[in-house]
Design an enzyme around this catalytic site. Structure first.
Site, PDB file in Angstrom:
ATOM      1  N   GLY A  12       0.858  -1.193   0.000  1.00  0.00           N
ATOM      2  CA  GLY A  12       0.000   0.000   0.000  1.00  0.00           C
ATOM      3  C   GLY A  12       0.885   1.231   0.000  1.00  0.00           C
ATOM      4  O   GLY A  12       1.944   1.253  -0.645  1.00  0.00           O
ATOM      5  N   VAL A  33      25.689  -2.498   3.195  1.00  0.00           N
ATOM      6  CA  VAL A  33      25.503  -3.798   3.855  1.00  0.00           C
ATOM      7  C   VAL A  33      26.376  -4.900   3.247  1.00  0.00           C
ATOM      8  O   VAL A  33      26.457  -6.000   3.789  1.00  0.00           O
ATOM      9  CB  VAL A  33      24.019  -4.240   3.863  1.00  0.00           C
ATOM     10  N   LYS A  45      -3.574  -8.128  -0.831  1.00  0.00           N
ATOM     11  CA  LYS A  45      -4.900  -8.728  -0.666  1.00  0.00           C
ATOM     12  C   LYS A  45      -5.458  -9.106  -2.033  1.00  0.00           C
ATOM     13  O   LYS A  45      -6.124 -10.100  -2.193  1.00  0.00           O
ATOM     14  CB  LYS A  45      -5.819  -7.700   0.020  1.00  0.00           C
ATOM     15  N   ILE A 136      10.850  10.177  11.681  1.00  0.00           N
ATOM     16  CA  ILE A 136      11.796  10.668  12.703  1.00  0.00           C
ATOM     17  C   ILE A 136      12.444   9.453  13.375  1.00  0.00           C
ATOM     18  O   ILE A 136      11.735   8.596  13.890  1.00  0.00           O
ATOM     19  CB  ILE A 136      11.068  11.506  13.790  1.00  0.00           C
ATOM     20  N   LYS A 205       1.297   5.075  20.532  1.00  0.00           N
ATOM     21  CA  LYS A 205       2.671   5.517  20.262  1.00  0.00           C
ATOM     22  C   LYS A 205       3.375   5.887  21.567  1.00  0.00           C
ATOM     23  O   LYS A 205       4.569   5.603  21.738  1.00  0.00           O
ATOM     24  CB  LYS A 205       2.660   6.689  19.282  1.00  0.00           C
ATOM     25  N   GLY A 302       3.481   9.246   5.742  1.00  0.00           N
ATOM     26  CA  GLY A 302       3.707   9.452   4.314  1.00  0.00           C
ATOM     27  C   GLY A 302       4.575   8.345   3.747  1.00  0.00           C
ATOM     28  O   GLY A 302       5.360   7.719   4.460  1.00  0.00           O
TER      29      GLY A 302
HETATM   30  N1  LIG Z   1       0.659   5.436   5.858  1.00  0.00           N
HETATM   31  C1  LIG Z   1       1.582   5.955   6.647  1.00  0.00           C
HETATM   32  O1  LIG Z   1       2.050   7.074   6.438  1.00  0.00           O
HETATM   33  C2  LIG Z   1       2.106   5.169   7.830  1.00  0.00           C
HETATM   34  C3  LIG Z   1       3.027   5.753   8.705  1.00  0.00           C
HETATM   35  C4  LIG Z   1       3.555   5.008   9.764  1.00  0.00           C
HETATM   36  C5  LIG Z   1       3.127   3.709   9.938  1.00  0.00           C
HETATM   37  N2  LIG Z   1       2.188   3.174   9.087  1.00  0.00           N
HETATM   38  C6  LIG Z   1       1.771   1.796   9.304  1.00  0.00           C
HETATM   39  O2  LIG Z   1       2.170   1.021   8.177  1.00  0.00           O
HETATM   40  C7  LIG Z   1       1.230  -0.010   7.945  1.00  0.00           C
HETATM   41  C8  LIG Z   1       0.726   0.065   6.518  1.00  0.00           C
HETATM   42  O3  LIG Z   1       0.117   1.305   6.292  1.00  0.00           O
HETATM   43  P1  LIG Z   1      -0.310   1.786   4.817  1.00  0.00           P
HETATM   44  O4  LIG Z   1      -0.787   3.171   4.964  1.00  0.00           O
HETATM   45  O5  LIG Z   1       0.759   1.475   3.831  1.00  0.00           O
HETATM   46  O6  LIG Z   1      -1.573   0.816   4.541  1.00  0.00           O
HETATM   47  P2  LIG Z   1      -2.324   0.553   3.169  1.00  0.00           P
HETATM   48  O7  LIG Z   1      -2.025   1.617   2.180  1.00  0.00           O
HETATM   49  O8  LIG Z   1      -3.754   0.274   3.510  1.00  0.00           O
HETATM   50  O9  LIG Z   1      -1.663  -0.809   2.610  1.00  0.00           O
HETATM   51  C9  LIG Z   1      -1.880  -2.060   3.184  1.00  0.00           C
HETATM   52  C10 LIG Z   1      -1.321  -3.124   2.248  1.00  0.00           C
HETATM   53  O10 LIG Z   1      -1.420  -4.392   2.872  1.00  0.00           O
HETATM   54  C11 LIG Z   1      -2.169  -5.291   2.058  1.00  0.00           C
HETATM   55  N3  LIG Z   1      -3.002  -6.071   2.964  1.00  0.00           N
HETATM   56  C12 LIG Z   1      -3.752  -5.591   3.992  1.00  0.00           C
HETATM   57  N4  LIG Z   1      -4.377  -6.611   4.635  1.00  0.00           N
HETATM   58  C13 LIG Z   1      -4.001  -7.740   4.002  1.00  0.00           C
HETATM   59  C14 LIG Z   1      -4.297  -9.106   4.189  1.00  0.00           C
HETATM   60  N5  LIG Z   1      -5.119  -9.530   5.147  1.00  0.00           N
HETATM   61  N6  LIG Z   1      -3.717 -10.012   3.357  1.00  0.00           N
HETATM   62  C15 LIG Z   1      -2.896  -9.603   2.374  1.00  0.00           C
HETATM   63  N7  LIG Z   1      -2.567  -8.313   2.147  1.00  0.00           N
HETATM   64  C16 LIG Z   1      -3.104  -7.393   2.957  1.00  0.00           C
HETATM   65  C17 LIG Z   1      -2.998  -4.445   1.104  1.00  0.00           C
HETATM   66  O11 LIG Z   1      -3.193  -5.191  -0.075  1.00  0.00           O
HETATM   67  P3  LIG Z   1      -3.950  -4.547  -1.393  1.00  0.00           P
HETATM   68  O12 LIG Z   1      -2.994  -3.507  -1.906  1.00  0.00           O
HETATM   69  O13 LIG Z   1      -4.137  -5.670  -2.332  1.00  0.00           O
HETATM   70  O14 LIG Z   1      -5.225  -3.959  -0.868  1.00  0.00           O
HETATM   71  C18 LIG Z   1      -2.064  -3.229   0.916  1.00  0.00           C
HETATM   72  O15 LIG Z   1      -1.143  -3.488  -0.114  1.00  0.00           O
HETATM   73  C19 LIG Z   1       0.157   0.145   9.031  1.00  0.00           C
HETATM   74  O16 LIG Z   1       0.488  -0.666  10.130  1.00  0.00           O
HETATM   75  C20 LIG Z   1       0.275   1.610   9.406  1.00  0.00           C
HETATM   76  O17 LIG Z   1      -0.169   1.886  10.727  1.00  0.00           O
HETATM   77  C21 LIG Z   1       1.674   3.872   8.038  1.00  0.00           C
END
Ligand SMILES: NC(=O)c1ccc[n+]([C@@H]2O[C@H](COP(=O)([O-])OP(=O)(O)OC[C@H]3O[C@@H](n4cnc5c(N)ncnc54)[C@H](OP(=O)(O)O)[C@@H]3O)[C@@H](O)[C@H]2O)c1
Length: 428
Positions: A12, A33, A45, A136, A205, A302
């Site tokens: 994602g 590395v 998914k 950060i 957090k 981001g």
């Molecule tokens: N977004 C941010 O800026 C940010 C910052 C810090 C931490 N995080 C953390 O990073 C993580 C990901 O965030 P994100 O924003 O990248 O989420 P996202 O855009 O919703 O992406 C989630 C990804 O995981 C896949 N996925 C989700 N559930 C699944 C399952 N049950 N089986 C297989 N694949 C699955 C989805 O597949 P599909 O693509 O096929 O739907 C998608 O590719 C989270 O824990 C979030 O809290 C995010």
């Protein structure tokens, strides 16, 4: 040279950033590395979904076990989110001797101790820099940079959505509901914003930051959380008149073997560096007994900022693999800490009261404060002509939370006080 093979769970926002950085910085990374880094398999998914990055379709799988049980995969990078399934995959990966990098604050706040214990038993690394304040490097700083000091206070703006909302309310005079709607339209706030606006995301957090900072086992239940949904434009305007900004602050404090961790909208003196952290930016202020005051600022989320932290963790894991020292840095909490009681938690307070406009009311209010042993720093009575009631603003000197609760209880039974409109913790 044989590449290090990475299994990426999720493609994602963050997963896409990880692919971009690993591919875009490949030469630099492999120089650091000593071998190439290959993203060998990617869990999604829906394989058929259109993506804004081109990846070899043969690398995509919808079956997590393809990756988690693949003996050729050295490191799992988890960026899919969620708790139950993710925990299952990560524990299975560790069982099979794979190292893990994750951005998942929900998972680490709820099950971090169990996951880190498993990692230690299996001689594996679990690194989670991106789980707090995205870009950060605060986790590495708390673990390594402050290893020689005793941290006494951590204050963080660790949720970009609420900081964006409060900044807009402060700078543009907009109402909470209007700014929330705009934040949702811009993609800064989720369709269901509860976790952000009620302070739950920040509490998770702060669980992670305080566990690491105090080297103690702080659980999510130990963190009290209040969000910003009750913050009004009136509160913000009064705060500004008095030289404060309203921020959603996570505050963790330690004194000897007692700690308190909380999240609440707080009035912070404008001269404090954290008061000028605006928009979606994050900042973490750390006070150490020896080092004094420090502050860390940057993008809290981001695609690329978050991926930067993840790939830095990946580099650390691979360096450990080369040195054969994985699993030596699992951060298990060794300090046994007690939670502070309300008598031990102290701060200044801001109160906005709606009171009857007649002689003697101010004296009654002052008497209540005196009876509860809370001293007043300043009082302001904005002019409200031709009305039978008026507003009074009080800022106290430092008082215990217990004493302040007594004051509020006493006000409830006073007829001259029509309403306790707002109560804020005051910092700085
Ligand atoms: N977004 C941010 O800026 C940010 C910052 C810090 C931490 N995080 C953390 O990073 C993580 C990901 O965030 P994100 O924003 O990248 O989420 P996202 O855009 O919703 O992406 C989630 C990804 O995981 C896949 N996925 C989700 N559930 C699944 C399952 N049950 N089986 C297989 N694949 C699955 C989805 O597949 P599909 O693509 O096929 O739907 C998608 O590719 C989270 O824990 C979030 O809290 C995010």
């Amino acid at each position: 040279m044989k590449p290090v093979k990475v299994g990426l769970l999720g493609l994602g926002t963050v997963g896409t950033g990880v692919v971009r950085i690993v591919e875009g910085h490949q030469e630099d990374l492999s120089n650091q590395v000593g071998s190439p880094i290959e993203i060998a398999q990617i869990l999604v998914k829906d394989r058929a979904k259109a993506r804004n990055i081109s990846v070899d379709p043969s690398k995509l799988t919808e079956d997590p076990w393809d990756i988690v049980r693949n003996p050729g995969i050295d490191v799992i990078v988890e960026v899919m989110g969620g708790v139950a399934l993710t925990k299952e995959y990560i524990l299975e990966a560790l069982e099979r001797g794979k190292h893990v990098v994750t951005a998942n604050k929900d998972l680490m706040a709820m099950h971090g101790q169990e996951i880190l214990a498993k990692a230690r038993d299996k001689g594996c690394d679990v690194l989670y820099e991106a789980s707090v304040a995205g870009g950060i490097p605060i986790i590495r700083t708390l673990i390594e940079g402050f290893s020689s000091d005793r941290i006494t206070k951590i204050m963080g703006i660790v949720n970009g959505t609420t900081n964006y909302i409060l900044t807009k309310m402060s700078q543009e005079g907009a109402a909470y509901a209007d700014v929330l709607k705009e934040a949702q339209e811009l993609g800064y706030a989720e369709a269901d914003p509860t976790s952000d606006v009620e302070g739950l995301d920040a509490a998770r957090k702060m669980t992670i930051l305080s566990s690491l900072g105090f080297r103690a086992n702080v659980s999510l239940d130990n963190v009290s959380a209040k969000g910003i949904s009750g913050v009004t434009q009136e509160d913000i305007q009064y705060a500004k008149r008095l030289g404060y900004e309203v921020k959603l602050l996570g505050i963790a404090e330690r004194q000897d073997d007692t700690i308190s961790v909380s999240v609440q909208p707080t009035m912070i003196k404008r001269s404090h560096p954290i008061a000028s952290v605006n928009g979606v930016f994050n900042a973490v202020y750390v006070h150490g007994e020896a080092v004094g005051e420090t502050m860390f600022y940057g993008a809290g989320a981001g695609e690329l900022p978050t991926a930067t932290s993840i790939v830095a963790d990946l580099v650390a894991v691979i360096k450990n693999m080369k040195l054969g020292v994985n699993g030596r840095q699992a951060q298990l909490s060794y300090n046994v800490m007690k939670l502070k009681t309300d008598e031990q938690i102290a701060s200044k307070f801001f109160l906005l009261l709606h009171v009857e406009d007649r002689a003697g009311v101010l004296a009654q209010i002052a008497q209540v404060f005196s009876n509860c042993d809370v001293s007043i720093e300043s009082v302001m009575q904005p002019s409200t002509p031709n009305q039978s009631s008026t507003e009074i603003i009080i800022i106290t000197h430092e008082a215990s939370k217990a004493a302040m609760n007594q004051v509020l209880q006493a006000f409830e039974s006073q007829n001259s006080i029509r309403k306790i409109k707002s109560v804020y913790r005051v910092e700085g």
